[in-house]
Scaffold this active site. Structure first.
Site, PDB file in Angstrom:
ATOM      1  N   THR A 372       0.839  -1.189   0.000  1.00 32.60           N
ATOM      2  CA  THR A 372       0.000   0.000   0.000  1.00 32.60           C
ATOM      3  C   THR A 372       0.879   1.245   0.000  1.00 32.60           C
ATOM      4  OG1 THR A 372      -1.652  -1.187   1.234  1.00 32.60           O
ATOM      5  CG2 THR A 372      -1.729   1.204   1.379  1.00 32.60           C
ATOM      6  N   GLY A 455      -1.396  -3.217   5.786  1.00 36.00           N
ATOM      7  CA  GLY A 455      -2.338  -4.308   6.009  1.00 36.00           C
ATOM      8  C   GLY A 455      -3.080  -4.203   7.328  1.00 36.00           C
TER       9      GLY A 455
END
Length: 562
Positions: A372, A455
């Site tokens: 991410t 996460g």
């Protein structure tokens, strides 16, 4: 001999805490905050930060800068994001003095049923390959943001990323490390188009070496010229759908053509006078709000940062919130998620009563209910954007459509294949999402735009940042550099049950006294490598009328302003 002696001296200095030479601020801070009046950009890559700044200097606003930086990151940090993935945004609009939320996550293929997985005896959706691919929502998210708030033409916004993709750029240290790990793994699995897209002159580029992606440059050109329909209804969509079908998947042209992002209202709790904002599910942002509601019941003015008591209370609050996360969080168009109840004072009071002096295992509460990247931007008008985007599992599914220059996400892996759960797989449903942007307001004014990657760690990271700033008085650079911890082992939205009381993983900055204290409370304690996220933040200093920016040292990123 001299080298050996110097190494021993350096080690001795570190052990004594003498290696920190800063004369101001917390000893664990890696640098000062960035302070500027006219605009600020903080991303996980210095060149992407500079792209965002250039957009602001050309007269673009924070929304334009965020899109430009994200497009650049999709090229330069494909290990964390790209247009094959989804995005979420919380945005402060200076004109209306209001927060807006955008859920730009994609849905599962309409022709793929739960029965398919049952007939094939799948217990979970495979991480890699075509079955985990859901509709990529990022490009539609760009155009939703741009159509509502943007100022510069999309061509101008995407041009910097196009130029870098065509002419190349040097890989940075951490991205280069993960890039080589991921590309080697995908090549070993013989997944299609990996070599053609990511290998240059027969080798995978390393740190400092030049990487080019002319396929992505061409894709960006088509998007800049043809808009979001060029991606979801044109040749790009045809290529994606045909490629997935060829390899046994179900994502179709119709799935892509019917995709639409959703504007949503952010939700908040008040933590010691500050309103902390997250987006409602299908993301996990409200887990941070649940944790904060529980932790507000303790007086942290008498609890030292990084102490046994601090980490114990934090970990127990996390376990309580994550059991609810596993049970209730899902696409709210398919499940009646009880958001208001989950983040209420009354529910937090009941859950807090379950915490004792020892590590415990919890069940979800009973409620009546039907890698991410993160970036943030701010401009001279006062607009602020909290922006997170990802492909999941680093680069994604391993599925690279031919000659498009990007990998498709594998967010579909996060569905539950057991019947009767909120997050059970259904056609056309958005999967549970880990990526979450955050925002804090104070007295109805913008205060802090921030996010933490990583996460399951993300709600824990958000909570740690909020506490570092509000409870422990750190500035936003110190709040990001402070030692972190991560609890793992609670029940998951994909159906896996809790692993006893789980394990608290701590960074090296957490003192052994705290580790020993946690063990005495029956916590399992371990050490992790690289699992503590990555953080950027911009704070509006209303007293001095300046922005303060931060980008932590765990990533290659940079905050910069002018």
């Amino acid at each position: 001999m001299k080298t050996h002696a110097f190494t021993l001296l350096a080690l001795f200095s570190v052990l004594l805490g003498l290696a920190q030479d800063r004369v101001t601020g917390e000893l664990f801070a890696t640098r000062s905050e960035i302070i500027a009046q006219n605009g600020m950009v903080a991303t996980s890559h210095p060149l992407a930060t500079q792209v965002g700044l250039d957009i602001l200097k050309k007269g673009g606003n924070a929304i334009d800068a965020a899109i430009a930086a994200n497009a650049t990151l999709g090229l330069m940090e494909p290990t964390g994001c790209g247009i094959g993935g989804d995005l979420f945004v919380i945005l402060w609009d200076a004109k209306t003095k209001k927060l807006h939320g955008l859920n730009a996550s994609g849905r599962s293929p309409k022709s793929l049923s739960l029965e398919y997985f049952e007939e094939k005896d799948f217990t979970k959706i495979p991480a890699y390959g075509p079955l985990s691919v859901s509709v990529p929502g990022a490009v539609d998210g760009w155009f939703e943001l741009h159509g509502k708030f943007g100022s510069l033409p999309m061509q101008d916004i995407l041009n910097p990323a196009i130029n870098y993709a065509e002419n190349g750029f040097p890989l940075t240290e951490l991205i280069g490390h993960y890039f080589n790990l991921s590309v080697n793994r995908f090549m070993a699995s013989e997944l299609p188009n990996i070599r053609d897209t990511y290998v240059i002159d027969g080798k995978i580029p390393k740190e400092g070496e030049i990487f080019k992606n002319p396929y992505l440059a061409n894709t960006y050109r088509n998007i800049a010229k043809g808009g979001r329909d060029a991606f979801y209804k044109g040749e790009i969509a045809k290529t994606i759908a045909g490629f997935i079908k060829e390899h046994g998947g179900f994502l179709s042209k119709e799935d892509l053509a019917s995709h639409k992002s959703e504007w949503v209202d952010p939700v908040s709790v008040n933590y010691r006078g500050y309103d902390v904002w997250e987006l409602p599910p299908n993301g996990q942002g409200i887990a941070a709000l649940q944790m904060l509601q529980i932790l507000e019941g303790y007086d942290f003015s008498n609890i030292e940062f990084g102490s046994t008591e601090h980490l114990h209370l934090f970990t127990e609050a996390k376990k309580l919130a994550f059991e609810d996360r596993a049970k209730y969080y899902a696409d709210m168009h398919f499940a009646n998620v009880p958001v208001d109840e989950l983040i209420s004072d009354e529910y937090a009071n009941k859950r807090r009563e379950l915490i004792t002096e020892r590590a415990s295992k919890y069940d979800a509460g009973e409620i009546s209910a039907g890698e991410t990247i993160y970036l943030t931007t701010a401009d001279k008008e006062g607009n602020m954007v909290s922006f997170i985007q990802s492909n999941y599992r680093g680069m994604g599914s391993g599925m690279v459509p031919p000659k498009l220059g990007f990998m498709l996400q594998n967010r579909g892996e996060l569905f539950n294949l057991k019947r009767g759960f909120f997050n059970t797989y259904e056609p056309g449903k958005r999967p549970f999402h880990t990526i979450i942007p955050a925002f804090i307001t104070k007295d109805n004014k913008p205060f802090l735009s921030f996010g933490v990657m990583g996460g399951d760690f993300q709600p824990q990271g958000h909570t740690q940042i909020v506490m570092n700033v509000i409870d422990f008085g750190m500035n936003i650079q110190e709040a990001g550099d402070a030692p972190r911890w991560d609890h793992a082992g609670t029940s998951k939205p994909t159906g896996e049950p809790a692993e006893g009381t789980g394990t608290v993983h701590v960074e090296s900055g957490i003192p052994y006294e705290t580790v020993r204290g946690l063990m005495s409370k029956r916590h399992k304690v371990g050490f992790g490598l690289g699992g503590y996220g990555g953080y950027q933040a911009i704070l509006w200093d209303d007293e001095n009328k300046v922005y303060r920016g931060a980008s932590e040292s765990r990533k290659d990123g940079q905050a910069a302003g002018f």
